[in-house]
Motif scaffolding. Sequence first.
Motif, PDB file in Angstrom:
ATOM      1  N   MET A   1      32.506  24.561   7.540  1.00  0.00           N
ATOM      2  CA  MET A   1      33.403  24.230   8.299  1.00  0.00           C
ATOM      3  C   MET A   1      33.336  24.117   9.809  1.00  0.00           C
ATOM      4  O   MET A   1      33.760  23.162  10.311  1.00  0.00           O
ATOM      5  CB  MET A   1      34.682  25.037   7.656  1.00  0.00           C
ATOM      6  CG  MET A   1      35.954  24.678   8.405  1.00  0.00           C
ATOM      7  SD  MET A   1      36.619  23.202   7.662  1.00  0.00           S
ATOM      8  CE  MET A   1      38.195  23.260   8.357  1.00  0.00           C
ATOM      9  N   TRP A   2      32.939  25.084  10.389  1.00  0.00           N
ATOM     10  CA  TRP A   2      32.827  24.948  11.745  1.00  0.00           C
ATOM     11  C   TRP A   2      31.750  24.016  12.325  1.00  0.00           C
ATOM     12  O   TRP A   2      31.966  23.595  13.220  1.00  0.00           O
ATOM     13  CB  TRP A   2      32.093  26.673  12.209  1.00  0.00           C
ATOM     14  CG  TRP A   2      33.280  27.569  12.268  1.00  0.00           C
ATOM     15  CD1 TRP A   2      33.625  28.462  11.392  1.00  0.00           C
ATOM     16  CD2 TRP A   2      34.748  27.473  13.082  1.00  0.00           C
ATOM     17  NE1 TRP A   2      34.580  29.114  11.320  1.00  0.00           N
ATOM     18  CE2 TRP A   2      35.125  28.548  12.615  1.00  0.00           C
ATOM     19  CE3 TRP A   2      35.006  26.604  14.097  1.00  0.00           C
ATOM     20  CZ2 TRP A   2      36.639  28.814  13.405  1.00  0.00           C
ATOM     21  CZ3 TRP A   2      36.444  27.152  14.570  1.00  0.00           C
ATOM     22  CH2 TRP A   2      37.140  28.146  14.032  1.00  0.00           C
ATOM     23  N   SER A   3      30.719  23.757  11.525  1.00  0.00           N
ATOM     24  CA  SER A   3      29.728  22.707  11.894  1.00  0.00           C
ATOM     25  C   SER A   3      30.543  21.263  11.812  1.00  0.00           C
ATOM     26  O   SER A   3      30.196  20.539  12.741  1.00  0.00           O
ATOM     27  CB  SER A   3      28.685  22.558  10.894  1.00  0.00           C
ATOM     28  OG  SER A   3      28.913  22.400   9.560  1.00  0.00           O
ATOM     29  N   TRP A   4      31.464  21.290  11.065  1.00  0.00           N
ATOM     30  CA  TRP A   4      32.388  19.907  10.949  1.00  0.00           C
ATOM     31  C   TRP A   4      33.119  19.898  12.229  1.00  0.00           C
ATOM     32  O   TRP A   4      33.498  18.747  12.827  1.00  0.00           O
ATOM     33  CB  TRP A   4      33.249  20.018   9.534  1.00  0.00           C
ATOM     34  CG  TRP A   4      34.088  18.729   9.587  1.00  0.00           C
ATOM     35  CD1 TRP A   4      33.851  17.626   8.931  1.00  0.00           C
ATOM     36  CD2 TRP A   4      35.478  18.665   9.941  1.00  0.00           C
ATOM     37  NE1 TRP A   4      34.926  16.825   8.988  1.00  0.00           N
ATOM     38  CE2 TRP A   4      35.992  17.389   9.730  1.00  0.00           C
ATOM     39  CE3 TRP A   4      36.220  19.609  10.784  1.00  0.00           C
ATOM     40  CZ2 TRP A   4      37.115  16.872   9.999  1.00  0.00           C
ATOM     41  CZ3 TRP A   4      37.652  18.885  11.178  1.00  0.00           C
ATOM     42  CH2 TRP A   4      38.054  17.609  10.646  1.00  0.00           C
ATOM     43  N   VAL A   5      33.784  21.081  12.569  1.00  0.00           N
ATOM     44  CA  VAL A   5      34.599  21.008  13.829  1.00  0.00           C
ATOM     45  C   VAL A   5      33.747  20.591  15.163  1.00  0.00           C
ATOM     46  O   VAL A   5      34.019  19.868  16.034  1.00  0.00           O
ATOM     47  CB  VAL A   5      35.100  22.401  13.888  1.00  0.00           C
ATOM     48  CG1 VAL A   5      35.985  22.404  15.443  1.00  0.00           C
ATOM     49  CG2 VAL A   5      36.082  22.405  12.864  1.00  0.00           C
ATOM     50  N   ALA A   6      32.645  21.462  14.938  1.00  0.00           N
ATOM     51  CA  ALA A   6      31.754  21.183  16.049  1.00  0.00           C
ATOM     52  C   ALA A   6      30.908  19.711  16.202  1.00  0.00           C
ATOM     53  O   ALA A   6      31.071  19.582  17.393  1.00  0.00           O
ATOM     54  CB  ALA A   6      30.469  22.096  16.212  1.00  0.00           C
ATOM     55  N   HIS A   7      30.752  19.136  15.349  1.00  0.00           N
ATOM     56  CA  HIS A   7      30.295  17.775  15.138  1.00  0.00           C
ATOM     57  C   HIS A   7      31.433  16.849  15.725  1.00  0.00           C
ATOM     58  O   HIS A   7      31.004  15.945  16.554  1.00  0.00           O
ATOM     59  CB  HIS A   7      30.039  17.374  13.665  1.00  0.00           C
ATOM     60  CG  HIS A   7      29.216  16.170  13.815  1.00  0.00           C
ATOM     61  ND1 HIS A   7      27.869  16.137  13.959  1.00  0.00           N
ATOM     62  CD2 HIS A   7      29.545  14.817  13.191  1.00  0.00           C
ATOM     63  CE1 HIS A   7      27.578  14.715  13.692  1.00  0.00           C
ATOM     64  NE2 HIS A   7      28.371  14.253  13.537  1.00  0.00           N
ATOM     65  N   ASN A  64      22.808  17.657  13.821  1.00  0.00           N
ATOM     66  CA  ASN A  64      23.976  17.887  13.101  1.00  0.00           C
ATOM     67  C   ASN A  64      24.126  16.367  11.948  1.00  0.00           C
ATOM     68  O   ASN A  64      24.504  16.479  10.869  1.00  0.00           O
ATOM     69  CB  ASN A  64      24.955  18.597  13.312  1.00  0.00           C
ATOM     70  CG  ASN A  64      26.160  19.040  12.336  1.00  0.00           C
ATOM     71  OD1 ASN A  64      25.751  19.690  11.363  1.00  0.00           O
ATOM     72  ND2 ASN A  64      27.255  18.513  12.206  1.00  0.00           N
ATOM     73  N   GLY A  65      24.210  15.337  12.770  1.00  0.00           N
ATOM     74  CA  GLY A  65      24.514  14.320  12.128  1.00  0.00           C
ATOM     75  C   GLY A  65      23.286  13.768  11.199  1.00  0.00           C
ATOM     76  O   GLY A  65      23.452  13.172  10.038  1.00  0.00           O
ATOM     77  N   LEU A  66      22.296  14.168  11.425  1.00  0.00           N
ATOM     78  CA  LEU A  66      21.016  13.971  10.569  1.00  0.00           C
ATOM     79  C   LEU A  66      21.121  14.856   9.268  1.00  0.00           C
ATOM     80  O   LEU A  66      20.693  14.504   8.035  1.00  0.00           O
ATOM     81  CB  LEU A  66      19.589  14.241  11.081  1.00  0.00           C
ATOM     82  CG  LEU A  66      19.146  13.336  12.142  1.00  0.00           C
ATOM     83  CD1 LEU A  66      17.922  13.733  12.757  1.00  0.00           C
ATOM     84  CD2 LEU A  66      19.088  11.994  11.710  1.00  0.00           C
ATOM     85  N   ARG A  67      21.860  16.278   9.474  1.00  0.00           N
ATOM     86  CA  ARG A  67      21.951  17.144   8.320  1.00  0.00           C
ATOM     87  C   ARG A  67      23.045  16.481   7.619  1.00  0.00           C
ATOM     88  O   ARG A  67      22.936  16.488   6.329  1.00  0.00           O
ATOM     89  CB  ARG A  67      22.477  18.404   8.812  1.00  0.00           C
ATOM     90  CG  ARG A  67      22.721  19.585   7.735  1.00  0.00           C
ATOM     91  CD  ARG A  67      23.253  20.876   8.210  1.00  0.00           C
ATOM     92  NE  ARG A  67      24.698  20.543   8.598  1.00  0.00           N
ATOM     93  CZ  ARG A  67      25.677  20.540   7.889  1.00  0.00           C
ATOM     94  NH1 ARG A  67      25.811  20.873   6.884  1.00  0.00           N
ATOM     95  NH2 ARG A  67      26.842  20.317   8.560  1.00  0.00           N
ATOM     96  N   VAL A  68      24.043  15.872   8.125  1.00  0.00           N
ATOM     97  CA  VAL A  68      25.307  15.328   7.331  1.00  0.00           C
ATOM     98  C   VAL A  68      24.748  14.150   6.350  1.00  0.00           C
ATOM     99  O   VAL A  68      25.141  14.033   5.467  1.00  0.00           O
ATOM    100  CB  VAL A  68      26.328  14.707   8.306  1.00  0.00           C
ATOM    101  CG1 VAL A  68      27.217  13.876   7.531  1.00  0.00           C
ATOM    102  CG2 VAL A  68      27.068  15.958   8.891  1.00  0.00           C
ATOM    103  N   LYS A  82      23.399  24.777   3.627  1.00  0.00           N
ATOM    104  CA  LYS A  82      23.743  25.890   4.301  1.00  0.00           C
ATOM    105  C   LYS A  82      22.253  26.271   5.178  1.00  0.00           C
ATOM    106  O   LYS A  82      22.117  26.575   6.040  1.00  0.00           O
ATOM    107  CB  LYS A  82      24.061  27.136   3.585  1.00  0.00           C
ATOM    108  CG  LYS A  82      24.070  28.548   4.472  1.00  0.00           C
ATOM    109  CD  LYS A  82      24.561  29.496   3.541  1.00  0.00           C
ATOM    110  CE  LYS A  82      26.123  29.591   3.440  1.00  0.00           C
ATOM    111  NZ  LYS A  82      26.712  30.686   2.914  1.00  0.00           N
ATOM    112  N   GLN A  83      21.212  26.008   4.121  1.00  0.00           N
ATOM    113  CA  GLN A  83      19.841  26.361   4.901  1.00  0.00           C
ATOM    114  C   GLN A  83      19.442  25.034   5.992  1.00  0.00           C
ATOM    115  O   GLN A  83      19.113  25.442   6.837  1.00  0.00           O
ATOM    116  CB  GLN A  83      18.799  26.197   3.686  1.00  0.00           C
ATOM    117  CG  GLN A  83      18.787  27.088   2.789  1.00  0.00           C
ATOM    118  CD  GLN A  83      19.734  26.830   1.451  1.00  0.00           C
ATOM    119  OE1 GLN A  83      20.658  26.152   1.536  1.00  0.00           O
ATOM    120  NE2 GLN A  83      19.576  27.638   0.677  1.00  0.00           N
TER     121      GLN A  83
END
Length: 114
Positions: A1-7, A64-68, A82-83
């Motif tokens: 959730m926080w990674s979504w907000v940070a993105h 993070n965009g590459l992770r998404v 998560k990893q």
Amino acid sequence: MWSWVAHRVTGVLIFFFLFVHVLDTALVRVSPEAYDDVVATYKTPLVAVLEYGLVAAILFHALNGLRVIAVDFWAKGPRYQKQMLWTVLGLWIVLMVGAIYPVLGHAAREVFGS
């Protein structure tokens, strides 16, 4: 959730930087002297710290965009999200440590006079 907000936050910050960048670059057509004055204000230690923040935002947003993308388009993506987030954060920290001297070095020389 926080990674979504940070993105989302980093995306908005990058957008505002690009908006200001276009405006200050367009100033050269209106008044080259005013453009030179604006650019001179960018050579301060405070702006160097803001520049480091910009590097941090761009790096996190890109990684993070590459992770998404991996989560969305790789069949096993949701299982390993998560990893992948921890990998993104670790890589981001390593790259940010590596960016300290190139981004902040000139400001440190200006402040400390070396």
